[in-house]
Design an enzyme around this catalytic site. Structure first.
Site, mmCIF file in Angstrom:
data_model
loop_
_atom_site.group_PDB
_atom_site.id
_atom_site.type_symbol
_atom_site.label_atom_id
_atom_site.label_comp_id
_atom_site.label_asym_id
_atom_site.label_seq_id
_atom_site.Cartn_x
_atom_site.Cartn_y
_atom_site.Cartn_z
ATOM 1 C CD GLU A 156 15.480 37.140 15.130
ATOM 2 O OE1 GLU A 156 15.878 37.829 16.530
ATOM 3 O OE2 GLU A 156 15.148 36.751 13.685
ATOM 4 C CD GLU A 232 16.547 41.631 17.137
ATOM 5 O OE1 GLU A 232 15.483 41.227 17.466
ATOM 6 O OE2 GLU A 232 17.106 41.417 15.743
#
Length: 589
Positions: A156, A232
């Site tokens: 991320e 995710e």
């Protein structure tokens, strides 16, 4: 075409399109004796793959001191034995609501905001760490007969930075060290995140909890071709101490999962089984829209509202997900494995030994550090644990307010040996003024380093100073107590324990702060829940295994005890209480 590859439209296994139905399970949050059961639960839910992070700070607690890096390899072997594929996300930063986002304190302490960039000193350490870590991954790739199908580049990154030189370095490092399976990145489905965190030629995935159609539309603007994947899918969420628990309704999560799959995408359910932040490894967040507000420490449980709960049991979410996933499998779903054994009968541990915090520090603490201003946890080499600061108020002088600037955590304050209050927050003052001369002690516990946002890597302890009125008090002595010092049971037994006393004069819970020791008998060892009535805040060890932090602030009310930690017959429990002990018993149910 052999092995796992990424096509123009699909993921391919030996040239045949496959949909990845993956679930997150972190090997470091599950007792090794329970890996097999948890993996079997994921497979029974309908998954064909498992994803895990790798926490650098767990495996290298001090520079060059490596600790069981081989656990990752053993876990990947267990994944293969369970008939699953594996996705590995090695970081070096992982977030994961884990202490410091997985980065070692000895690295972020001196480097600060230079981490997660092209900084040469940072990259030297990353290169050295990956040399050790990838020995566990490279031989276990699918093209070598193992389960590993993909490896992530950073994590991320677009929500933090935009250093493409850094990302390219990590990509090239993974390839140079022998990673041959596809690489990928994952970021939120926002333009600034995808431009900052993705790399040309490396598949990009998106992370979200709902709105799959919109999320994939944003991803397609950046990547017109290639398979879609939500790396995710947040089917639940995590909790903070002192805040209301976060709950996601099973039907709502199930509908969001269905939408992902109806988009033709692959998915990684985060978390499929969350596990536990044992041994004080829970991270913390900063509040506010910019993640720059008050410290919000994460609880010990990482149940996450996952379909397989902290005890390894199927939830309503499990059964709803299983029904949805069954339609995307070619083979019938396997049966659930036998449920883990539960504690055969309730047990109660009575405390027969106690030692003060000073006595514990004298035996287990690190060297005392003297300096003009407060030393940080990083300077004292404390990752998880507490620091005792001592400073003298000169005198004679009249009473003035005593305050602390830059307090990153929570401090219990004593003036001339008498408890004077608890301070919490970046700038906090005692309610009663302090006259001089006096000796002031502050016991500061790290409640978890920030794991996400712009304040990642900030130091712990007292980053400013201790003030009497407007005057800084200089000449401090500081001593650290690391949690891992309690792993040496022989040293713990050198602490001068004596019979504990309980009563209202000892503090909020009725007992003094310090280390308590007790024994209890078990009939039918198995999973248990530990409750500590009226105890305030501290840590628990059972047979030398650290269960993690408890705190009366809630919302977590008990600690999970893995069955393999208990043994038939006699067992031992230690409780390190930092604010005020409660009843002379703790209960296992």
């Amino acid at each position: 075409m052999a092995g796992f590859t990424v096509g123009d439209e699909d993921f391919l296994m030996d040239g045949r399109p496959v949909r990845l139905l993956s679930g997150a399970l972190h090997y470091f949050r599950v007792h090794e004796g329970q890996w097999g059961h948890r993996l079997a639960m994921l497979r029974a839910m309908g998954l064909n793959c498992v994803e895990t992070y790798v926490p650098w700070n767990l495996h290298e607690p001090q520079p060059g001191r490596f600790r069981d890096v081989q656990a990752l390899g053993r876990f990947l072997d267990a994944v293969r034995a369970a008939g699953l594929w594996a996705i590995v996300r090695p970081g070096p930063y992982i977030c994961a609501e884990w202490e410091n986002g997985g980065l070692p304190h000895w690295l972020t302490g001196p480097l600060g905001s230079r981490v997660r960039t092209r900084d040469a000193a940072y990259l030297r350490q990353v290169d050295r760490w990956f040399h050790h870590l990838l020995h566990e991954v490279v031989p276990r790739q699918t093209d070598r007969g193992g389960p590993v199908i993909m490896v992530q580049v950073e994590n991320e990154y677009g929500s933090y930075g935009s250093d493409q030189v850094y990302l390219r370095h990590l990509r090239d490092l993974l390839r140079e060290r022998g990673v041959t399976v596809p690489l990928f990145t994952s970021d939120g489905p926002e333009d600034h995140m995808l431009t900052g965190g993705s790399l040309p030629g490396v598949p990009a995935t998106a992370n979200f909890g709902s709105g799959a159609s919109e999320g994939f539309e944003v991803l397609r603007r950046h990547r017109p071709r290639g398979p879609l994947m939500c790396m995710e899918f947040w089917c639940g969420w995590f909790d903070h101490w002192g805040a209301a628990p976060v709950v996601r309704e099973p039907a709502d999560a199930a509908q969001a999962l269905r939408e992902i799959l109806e988009c033709g995408a692959s998915v990684n359910i985060y978390m499929a089984h969350g596990g536990t932040n044992f041994a004080g490894w829970a991270g913390a967040n900063r509040g506010g829209a910019l993640h720059d507000g008050a410290l919000e420490p994460d609880v010990t449980s990482y149940d996450y509202g996952a379909p397989v709960d902290e005890f390894g049991r199927p939830t309503e979410k499990f059964w709803l997900f299983r029904d949805i996933l069954a339609a995307y499998r070619e083979e019938p779903l396997p049966d659930l494995p036998p449920a883990p054994a539960a504690l055969g009968a309730p047990a109660r541990a009575e405390f027969t030994g106690w030692a003060s915090l000073d006595e514990v520090m004298a035996v287990l603490g690190g060297p005392e550090h003297e300096s003009a201003t407060p030393a940080t946890f990083e300077e004292l080499d404390v990752d998880r644990g507490l620091v005792r600061y001592r400073v003298e108020v000169p005198g004679p002088r009249q009473p003035y307010a005593l305050s602390v600037s830059g307090l990153r955590d929570r401090a219990v304050v004593y003036v001339d040996g008498v408890r004077a209050g608890v301070l919490d927050g970046e700038r906090a003052a005692l309610g009663e003024p302090v006259a001089g001369p006096a000796v002031v002690e502050l016991w500061v516990e790290s409640l978890g380093r920030v794991n996400y946002g712009p304040r990642l890597g900030e130091s712990k302890g007292i980053s400013g100073g201790i003030l009497h009125e407007r005057q800084y008090l200089h000449g401090l002595r500081a001593q650290g107590l690391r949690l891992d010092a309690f792993e040496d049971a022989d040293r713990v037994r050198k602490i001068p324990f004596r019979t504990p006393e309980f009563g209202p004069e000892f503090g909020p819970g009725g007992g003094a702060t310090g280390l308590y020791r007790g024994v209890f008998d078990v009939v039918g060892a198995g999973d248990a829940a530990l409750r500590l009535p009226r105890w305030v805040r501290g840590f628990v060890w059972v047979n030398g295994f650290c269960l993690g932090r408890y705190w009366a602030a809630g919302p977590q009310e008990s600690l999970y005890v893995p069955g393999p930690v208990l043994r038939e017959g006699g067992n031992e429990v230690w409780v390190l209480e930092l604010e005020g002990a409660g009843e002379r018993f703790v209960h296992f149910a």
